[in-house]
Scaffold this motif. Sequence first.
Motif, PDB file in Angstrom:
ATOM      1  N   ALA A  15      -2.583   5.697  -3.690  1.00  0.00           N
ATOM      2  CA  ALA A  15      -4.019   5.404  -3.578  1.00  0.00           C
ATOM      3  C   ALA A  15      -4.499   5.461  -2.133  1.00  0.00           C
ATOM      4  N   LEU A  16      -3.719   4.920  -1.206  1.00  0.00           N
ATOM      5  CA  LEU A  16      -4.122   4.954   0.203  1.00  0.00           C
ATOM      6  C   LEU A  16      -4.210   6.397   0.708  1.00  0.00           C
ATOM      7  N   ALA A  17      -3.266   7.225   0.311  1.00  0.00           N
ATOM      8  CA  ALA A  17      -3.311   8.645   0.707  1.00  0.00           C
ATOM      9  C   ALA A  17      -4.544   9.321   0.117  1.00  0.00           C
ATOM     10  N   ALA A  18      -4.916   8.969  -1.103  1.00  0.00           N
ATOM     11  CA  ALA A  18      -6.114   9.532  -1.727  1.00  0.00           C
ATOM     12  C   ALA A  18      -7.359   9.147  -0.938  1.00  0.00           C
ATOM     13  N   LEU A  27       0.814  -1.217   0.000  1.00  0.00           N
ATOM     14  CA  LEU A  27       0.000   0.000   0.000  1.00  0.00           C
ATOM     15  C   LEU A  27       0.847   1.266   0.000  1.00  0.00           C
ATOM     16  N   SER A  28       2.104   1.176   0.428  1.00  0.00           N
ATOM     17  CA  SER A  28       2.951   2.367   0.434  1.00  0.00           C
ATOM     18  C   SER A  28       3.378   2.774  -0.979  1.00  0.00           C
ATOM     19  N   THR A  29       3.286   1.847  -1.937  1.00  0.00           N
ATOM     20  CA  THR A  29       3.676   2.160  -3.317  1.00  0.00           C
ATOM     21  C   THR A  29       2.528   1.985  -4.317  1.00  0.00           C
ATOM     22  N   PHE A  30       1.363   1.612  -3.833  1.00  0.00           N
ATOM     23  CA  PHE A  30       0.195   1.378  -4.682  1.00  0.00           C
ATOM     24  C   PHE A  30      -0.379   2.722  -5.104  1.00  0.00           C
ATOM     25  N   ASP A  31      -0.249   3.057  -6.390  1.00  0.00           N
ATOM     26  CA  ASP A  31      -0.665   4.384  -6.844  1.00  0.00           C
ATOM     27  C   ASP A  31      -2.032   4.361  -7.527  1.00  0.00           C
ATOM     28  N   CYS A  32      -2.541   5.562  -7.759  1.00  0.00           N
ATOM     29  CA  CYS A  32      -3.854   5.712  -8.390  1.00  0.00           C
ATOM     30  C   CYS A  32      -3.896   5.075  -9.775  1.00  0.00           C
ATOM     31  N   ARG A  33      -2.820   5.188 -10.530  1.00  0.00           N
ATOM     32  CA  ARG A  33      -2.775   4.590 -11.871  1.00  0.00           C
ATOM     33  C   ARG A  33      -3.026   3.076 -11.776  1.00  0.00           C
ATOM     34  N   SER A  34      -2.381   2.428 -10.821  1.00  0.00           N
ATOM     35  CA  SER A  34      -2.572   0.986 -10.641  1.00  0.00           C
ATOM     36  C   SER A  34      -4.014   0.665 -10.300  1.00  0.00           C
ATOM     37  N   LEU A  35      -4.615   1.476  -9.436  1.00  0.00           N
ATOM     38  CA  LEU A  35      -6.013   1.274  -9.069  1.00  0.00           C
ATOM     39  C   LEU A  35      -6.924   1.441 -10.281  1.00  0.00           C
ATOM     40  N   LEU A  36      -6.712   2.510 -11.037  1.00  0.00           N
ATOM     41  CA  LEU A  36      -7.583   2.818 -12.173  1.00  0.00           C
ATOM     42  C   LEU A  36      -7.461   1.825 -13.318  1.00  0.00           C
ATOM     43  N   ALA A  53     -20.178   5.855  -1.064  1.00  0.00           N
ATOM     44  CA  ALA A  53     -20.318   5.944  -2.526  1.00  0.00           C
ATOM     45  C   ALA A  53     -19.902   7.323  -3.020  1.00  0.00           C
ATOM     46  N   ALA A  54     -20.303   8.375  -2.309  1.00  0.00           N
ATOM     47  CA  ALA A  54     -19.941   9.740  -2.706  1.00  0.00           C
ATOM     48  C   ALA A  54     -18.429   9.943  -2.609  1.00  0.00           C
ATOM     49  N   SER A  55     -17.817   9.429  -1.543  1.00  0.00           N
ATOM     50  CA  SER A  55     -16.363   9.600  -1.414  1.00  0.00           C
ATOM     51  C   SER A  55     -15.623   8.767  -2.455  1.00  0.00           C
ATOM     52  N   THR A  56     -16.187   7.617  -2.853  1.00  0.00           N
ATOM     53  CA  THR A  56     -15.560   6.813  -3.910  1.00  0.00           C
ATOM     54  C   THR A  56     -15.514   7.606  -5.211  1.00  0.00           C
ATOM     55  N   ASP A  57     -16.611   8.264  -5.560  1.00  0.00           N
ATOM     56  CA  ASP A  57     -16.638   9.089  -6.769  1.00  0.00           C
ATOM     57  C   ASP A  57     -15.587  10.194  -6.696  1.00  0.00           C
ATOM     58  N   LYS A  58     -15.484  10.831  -5.534  1.00  0.00           N
ATOM     59  CA  LYS A  58     -14.510  11.903  -5.335  1.00  0.00           C
ATOM     60  C   LYS A  58     -13.080  11.359  -5.463  1.00  0.00           C
ATOM     61  N   ILE A  59     -12.830  10.194  -4.885  1.00  0.00           N
ATOM     62  CA  ILE A  59     -11.501   9.576  -4.935  1.00  0.00           C
ATOM     63  C   ILE A  59     -11.133   9.198  -6.366  1.00  0.00           C
ATOM     64  N   ILE A  60     -12.071   8.615  -7.107  1.00  0.00           N
ATOM     65  CA  ILE A  60     -11.805   8.227  -8.496  1.00  0.00           C
ATOM     66  C   ILE A  60     -11.493   9.469  -9.333  1.00  0.00           C
ATOM     67  N   ASP A  61     -12.262  10.537  -9.144  1.00  0.00           N
ATOM     68  CA  ASP A  61     -11.979  11.788  -9.860  1.00  0.00           C
ATOM     69  C   ASP A  61     -10.584  12.304  -9.508  1.00  0.00           C
ATOM     70  N   TYR A  62     -10.236  12.246  -8.234  1.00  0.00           N
ATOM     71  CA  TYR A  62      -8.907  12.684  -7.805  1.00  0.00           C
ATOM     72  C   TYR A  62      -7.825  11.827  -8.461  1.00  0.00           C
ATOM     73  N   CYS A  63      -8.033  10.516  -8.474  1.00  0.00           N
ATOM     74  CA  CYS A  63      -7.046   9.605  -9.058  1.00  0.00           C
ATOM     75  C   CYS A  63      -6.890   9.819 -10.566  1.00  0.00           C
ATOM     76  N   ILE A  64      -7.977  10.120 -11.252  1.00  0.00           N
ATOM     77  CA  ILE A  64      -7.898  10.407 -12.690  1.00  0.00           C
ATOM     78  C   ILE A  64      -7.005  11.629 -12.921  1.00  0.00           C
ATOM     79  N   SER A  65      -7.149  12.628 -12.076  1.00  0.00           N
ATOM     80  CA  SER A  65      -6.352  13.850 -12.209  1.00  0.00           C
ATOM     81  C   SER A  65      -4.927  13.700 -11.672  1.00  0.00           C
TER      82      SER A  65
END
Length: 104
Positions: free
Chosen positions: A96-99, A36-45, A78-90
Amino acid sequence: MTNQFRASAIAAAVAALAFTGPAIGQGPAKADKVDLSTFDCRSLLTMNGEYRDNAVLFLHGYVSGQKKQSVIELGPIAASTDKIIDYCISNPSANALAAFTANR
């Protein structure tokens, strides 16, 4: 059931759901853990549907456990998931954990 036991049961259920089947985002023989310390938004998306769903569920559970939350409200999750996904896209290189931690 005590709050501590309930929180532990929720965390165990989330962990079990998140890590069923092959390793997150990998084929059956490629990896058996995610750092989780190196798991980034790109990997999640870029994860396939079920893997991404499981990772999102696990990260929500992890953050809830860190915050010692024993009650989870699905609407705000659900609302925070949408916010997190938008953040990760940007911010695809963001952790990802920090997001999740910042947006929950």
